[in-house]
Design an enzyme around this catalytic site. Structure first.
Site, PDB file in Angstrom:
ATOM      1  N   HIS A  75      13.028 -68.214 -80.596  1.00 43.14           N
ATOM      2  CA  HIS A  75      11.859 -67.698 -81.351  1.00 43.14           C
ATOM      3  C   HIS A  75      11.062 -67.092 -80.416  1.00 43.14           C
ATOM      4  O   HIS A  75      10.730 -67.277 -79.262  1.00 43.14           O
ATOM      5  CB  HIS A  75      11.229 -68.782 -82.023  1.00 43.14           C
ATOM      6  CG  HIS A  75      10.405 -69.964 -81.165  1.00 43.14           C
ATOM      7  ND1 HIS A  75      11.336 -70.736 -80.553  1.00 43.14           N
ATOM      8  CD2 HIS A  75       9.458 -70.193 -80.965  1.00 43.14           C
ATOM      9  CE1 HIS A  75      10.481 -71.636 -79.974  1.00 43.14           C
ATOM     10  NE2 HIS A  75       9.346 -71.287 -79.892  1.00 43.14           N
ATOM     11  N   ARG A  98      -2.776 -85.876 -76.321  1.00 47.15           N
ATOM     12  CA  ARG A  98      -3.473 -87.008 -75.494  1.00 47.15           C
ATOM     13  C   ARG A  98      -2.924 -86.694 -74.148  1.00 47.15           C
ATOM     14  O   ARG A  98      -2.082 -86.413 -73.711  1.00 47.15           O
ATOM     15  CB  ARG A  98      -3.109 -88.565 -75.941  1.00 47.15           C
ATOM     16  CG  ARG A  98      -3.243 -88.626 -77.482  1.00 47.15           C
ATOM     17  CD  ARG A  98      -2.911 -89.879 -78.026  1.00 47.15           C
ATOM     18  NE  ARG A  98      -1.482 -89.814 -77.987  1.00 47.15           N
ATOM     19  CZ  ARG A  98      -0.561 -90.918 -77.972  1.00 47.15           C
ATOM     20  NH1 ARG A  98      -1.117 -92.242 -78.219  1.00 47.15           N
ATOM     21  NH2 ARG A  98       0.735 -90.852 -78.117  1.00 47.15           N
ATOM     22  N   ARG A 149      -3.816 -79.546 -81.803  1.00 46.65           N
ATOM     23  CA  ARG A 149      -2.266 -79.583 -81.373  1.00 46.65           C
ATOM     24  C   ARG A 149      -1.919 -80.970 -81.018  1.00 46.65           C
ATOM     25  O   ARG A 149      -0.753 -81.311 -80.780  1.00 46.65           O
ATOM     26  CB  ARG A 149      -2.253 -78.689 -80.327  1.00 46.65           C
ATOM     27  CG  ARG A 149      -2.772 -77.217 -80.536  1.00 46.65           C
ATOM     28  CD  ARG A 149      -2.016 -76.247 -79.615  1.00 46.65           C
ATOM     29  NE  ARG A 149      -0.790 -75.775 -80.185  1.00 46.65           N
ATOM     30  CZ  ARG A 149       0.162 -75.254 -79.544  1.00 46.65           C
ATOM     31  NH1 ARG A 149      -0.165 -74.619 -78.230  1.00 46.65           N
ATOM     32  NH2 ARG A 149       1.425 -74.631 -80.046  1.00 46.65           N
ATOM     33  N   GLY A 175       7.837 -73.361 -71.224  1.00 49.82           N
ATOM     34  CA  GLY A 175       6.737 -73.715 -72.375  1.00 49.82           C
ATOM     35  C   GLY A 175       7.544 -73.745 -73.669  1.00 49.82           C
ATOM     36  O   GLY A 175       6.511 -74.159 -74.655  1.00 49.82           O
ATOM     37  N   CYS A 207      16.055 -73.801 -88.263  1.00 51.99           N
ATOM     38  CA  CYS A 207      17.329 -73.436 -88.646  1.00 51.99           C
ATOM     39  C   CYS A 207      17.326 -73.273 -90.213  1.00 51.99           C
ATOM     40  O   CYS A 207      16.622 -74.061 -90.921  1.00 51.99           O
ATOM     41  CB  CYS A 207      18.481 -74.664 -88.459  1.00 51.99           C
ATOM     42  SG  CYS A 207      19.022 -74.643 -86.690  1.00 51.99           S
ATOM     43  N   CYS A 219       1.824 -43.310 -66.571  1.00 51.90           N
ATOM     44  CA  CYS A 219       2.644 -41.948 -66.472  1.00 51.90           C
ATOM     45  C   CYS A 219       3.092 -41.904 -65.019  1.00 51.90           C
ATOM     46  O   CYS A 219       4.210 -41.545 -64.628  1.00 51.90           O
ATOM     47  CB  CYS A 219       1.968 -40.754 -66.947  1.00 51.90           C
ATOM     48  SG  CYS A 219       1.933 -40.778 -68.870  1.00 51.90           S
TER      49      CYS A 219
END
Length: 331
Positions: A165, A23, A20, A158, A42, A198
């Site tokens: 999305h 640093r 990812r 985040g 988009c 339940c």
């Protein structure tokens, strides 16, 4: 290659994902990033994402990875996990295995800046349909034990992109929080002869934390929340898997989702939040002790030293007062 690492003291798993590209200095960025460029989610920017794995609503004659879609699913460009074989390794106290999995982005709308609360029921139904299709496909793979579907909305929650999305991650293990839910509800069922969920639905349906309901779903404030306004949406009938009776539940699920988010947005416009879908593990037979459900967690207070040190959360708002306030709001 990412990898799972298990803490030998707590048993907690971490995913180490160097792909990812973070640093240490990257974490000093301001919380809100106002830079705007070409949005990769988009229409017209399909070349900025990996090739799609699913598109809904696009005309049949249009080629893949072209505009015209209404919901689009693509692999995450910076995945926490990547497809591969699962290899385990132990070094003394330490246990790890390869970070094999699937990490995808569900682009919920072609309209940049359109938030979920402004979706029509049909638009939201397409999002849930995408969830269904991806869950079914990933269940057939055989390597994965669990798929977590979640949404981060807002930088504080985040989200790194402002285009609405959600995401899914297919895992070779059952997440610890889900495992705890499964185990505690299984024990309750063995001791009491009834489903804990339940019982919870019956209790909350006429209780002070009820927010709203329809013929199939109930929305209520969490009794012991992690954040102010934490809300759970749960089927009234016993259903352990999100895919159980999906078609007959879909209209009612869209209805209650839009009601809940309409109420939240009415009091806190632009609310940053996370939601997660907790459902039965892949390949499970119907479980008599578990209900699938959504947990909606607004990001309103900071998690700090006490929370990290104890696993308990300090929430400065009574759930009962919050529920009473929301019940009176017409979205």
């Amino acid at each position: 290659m990412p990898e799972f690492r298990r803490d030998p003291v707590s048993g907690r798993w971490a995913i180490i994902a160097p792909e990812r590209g973070k640093r240490p200095t990257d974490f000093l960025l301001p919380e809100e990033n106002t830079k705007e460029g070409r949005c990769p989610l988009c229409p017209g920017s399909e070349d900025l994402t990996p090739p799609e794995v699913l598109a809904l609503g696009r005309p049949e004659e249009a080629p893949p990875n072209s505009p015209g879609w209404k919901v689009r699913v693509v692999p995450n460009k910076y995945p926490a996990l990547i497809p591969g074989e699962i290899e385990k390794e132990t070094e003394g106290l330490y246990e790890r295995f390869s970070g094999a999995g699937v990490h995808e982005v569900i682009v919920e709308t072609p309209e940049h800046g359109k938030s979920l609360v402004r979706f029509s029921p049909n638009e939201l139904a397409l999002v849930f349909e995408a969830y269904r299709l991806r869950l079914e496909e990933l269940a057939r793979d055989g390597r994965w034990r669990y798929v977590l579907i979640f949404k981060n909305r807002g930088a504080r929650a985040g989200a790194s992109l402002s285009h609405d999305h959600s995401q899914l991650v297919a895992l070779p293990l059952i997440p610890e929080l889900v495992k705890i839910e499964l185990e505690r509800s299984r024990i309750y069922h063995e001791r009491n002869g009834e489903c804990l969920f339940c019982k919870l639905v019956k209790s909350e349906q006429n209780g002070p934390r009820r927010i709203c309901e329809n013929e199939r779903f109930l929305a209520f404030m969490a009794y012991a929340p992690r954040q102010p306004l934490e809300t759970w949406i749960m089927p009234k009938k016993h259903r352990s898997d999100f895919l159980d009776h999906f078609d007959e539940n879909l209209e009612a699920l869209c209805d209650i989702f839009l009601k809940v988010f309409g109420k939240l947005e009415a009091i806190l416009p632009g609310l940053p939040y996370n939601f997660v879908l907790h459902t039965a593990p892949l390949g499970s037979a119907p479980l008599p002790y578990y209900h699938w459900h959504f947990e909606i967690i607004p990001c309103l207070t900071r998690v700090a030293g006490f929370e990290w040190g104890t696993g308990a959360y300090i929430v400065p708002l009574l759930p009962e007062e919050a529920a009473a306030f929301l019940r009176d709001i017409s979205p």
